[in-house]
Design a protein around this motif. Sequence first.
Motif, PDB file in Angstrom:
ATOM      1  N   GLU A  52       0.831  -1.209   0.000  1.00  0.00           N
ATOM      2  CA  GLU A  52       0.000   0.000   0.000  1.00  0.00           C
ATOM      3  C   GLU A  52       0.863   1.256   0.000  1.00  0.00           C
ATOM      4  O   GLU A  52       0.574   2.211  -0.712  1.00  0.00           O
ATOM      5  N   ILE A  53       1.935   1.239   0.770  1.00  0.00           N
ATOM      6  CA  ILE A  53       2.828   2.404   0.799  1.00  0.00           C
ATOM      7  C   ILE A  53       3.475   2.593  -0.566  1.00  0.00           C
ATOM      8  O   ILE A  53       3.584   3.716  -1.062  1.00  0.00           O
ATOM      9  N   ALA A  54       3.879   1.523  -1.202  1.00  0.00           N
ATOM     10  CA  ALA A  54       4.484   1.613  -2.533  1.00  0.00           C
ATOM     11  C   ALA A  54       3.488   2.204  -3.525  1.00  0.00           C
ATOM     12  O   ALA A  54       3.842   3.087  -4.321  1.00  0.00           O
ATOM     13  N   ASN A  55       2.248   1.745  -3.482  1.00  0.00           N
ATOM     14  CA  ASN A  55       1.237   2.275  -4.400  1.00  0.00           C
ATOM     15  C   ASN A  55       0.963   3.746  -4.146  1.00  0.00           C
ATOM     16  O   ASN A  55       0.820   4.528  -5.083  1.00  0.00           O
ATOM     17  N   ASN A  56       0.885   4.155  -2.882  1.00  0.00           N
ATOM     18  CA  ASN A  56       0.573   5.539  -2.537  1.00  0.00           C
ATOM     19  C   ASN A  56       1.705   6.506  -2.847  1.00  0.00           C
ATOM     20  O   ASN A  56       1.457   7.684  -3.106  1.00  0.00           O
ATOM     21  N   THR A  57       2.945   6.025  -2.796  1.00  0.00           N
ATOM     22  CA  THR A  57       4.086   6.914  -3.027  1.00  0.00           C
ATOM     23  C   THR A  57       4.615   6.851  -4.452  1.00  0.00           C
ATOM     24  O   THR A  57       5.374   7.722  -4.857  1.00  0.00           O
ATOM     25  N   GLY A  58       4.224   5.819  -5.191  1.00  0.00           N
ATOM     26  CA  GLY A  58       4.743   5.656  -6.539  1.00  0.00           C
ATOM     27  C   GLY A  58       6.139   5.050  -6.568  1.00  0.00           C
ATOM     28  O   GLY A  58       6.771   4.994  -7.610  1.00  0.00           O
ATOM     29  N   GLY A  60       8.763   1.802  -5.866  1.00  0.00           N
ATOM     30  CA  GLY A  60       8.737   0.346  -5.834  1.00  0.00           C
ATOM     31  C   GLY A  60       9.018  -0.166  -4.426  1.00  0.00           C
ATOM     32  O   GLY A  60       9.684   0.514  -3.630  1.00  0.00           O
ATOM     33  N   ARG A  61       8.526  -1.334  -4.127  1.00  0.00           N
ATOM     34  CA  ARG A  61       8.743  -1.926  -2.797  1.00  0.00           C
ATOM     35  C   ARG A  61      10.235  -2.027  -2.485  1.00  0.00           C
ATOM     36  O   ARG A  61      10.665  -1.794  -1.366  1.00  0.00           O
ATOM     37  N   GLU A  62      11.036  -2.362  -3.482  1.00  0.00           N
ATOM     38  CA  GLU A  62      12.475  -2.519  -3.268  1.00  0.00           C
ATOM     39  C   GLU A  62      13.091  -1.212  -2.815  1.00  0.00           C
ATOM     40  O   GLU A  62      13.974  -1.200  -1.958  1.00  0.00           O
ATOM     41  N   ARG A  63      12.655  -0.110  -3.386  1.00  0.00           N
ATOM     42  CA  ARG A  63      13.213   1.200  -2.993  1.00  0.00           C
ATOM     43  C   ARG A  63      12.801   1.572  -1.578  1.00  0.00           C
ATOM     44  O   ARG A  63      13.525   2.268  -0.883  1.00  0.00           O
ATOM     45  N   LEU A  64      11.628   1.150  -1.159  1.00  0.00           N
ATOM     46  CA  LEU A  64      11.166   1.478   0.184  1.00  0.00           C
ATOM     47  C   LEU A  64      11.985   0.750   1.247  1.00  0.00           C
ATOM     48  O   LEU A  64      12.234   1.302   2.311  1.00  0.00           O
ATOM     49  N   TYR A  65      12.381  -0.481   0.947  1.00  0.00           N
ATOM     50  CA  TYR A  65      13.182  -1.215   1.932  1.00  0.00           C
ATOM     51  C   TYR A  65      14.542  -0.587   2.076  1.00  0.00           C
ATOM     52  O   TYR A  65      15.112  -0.502   3.093  1.00  0.00           O
TER      53      TYR A  65
END
Length: 65
Positions: A52-58, A60-65
């Motif tokens: 959900e955070i990845a979708n809301n921020t645009g 990718g999940r990998e960048r968030l980690y």
Amino acid sequence: MNTVTIRDFDPAHYLDSDEMIVEYLKATAEDPNPEVFLGALGDVARAKGMGEIANNTGLGRERLY
């Protein structure tokens, strides 16, 4: 004899609204130890879910980690 069960406390279980998340982050930001706020961000990530955070921020999940 009564049995007592002790479980680890996980704040992510209680962060069930945006208002609760905002208040939680504000409270942790007041702590002089920056690790407290960084830990709170992890709690919010678990509560919301990385997808959900990845979708809301645009991002990718990998960048968030």
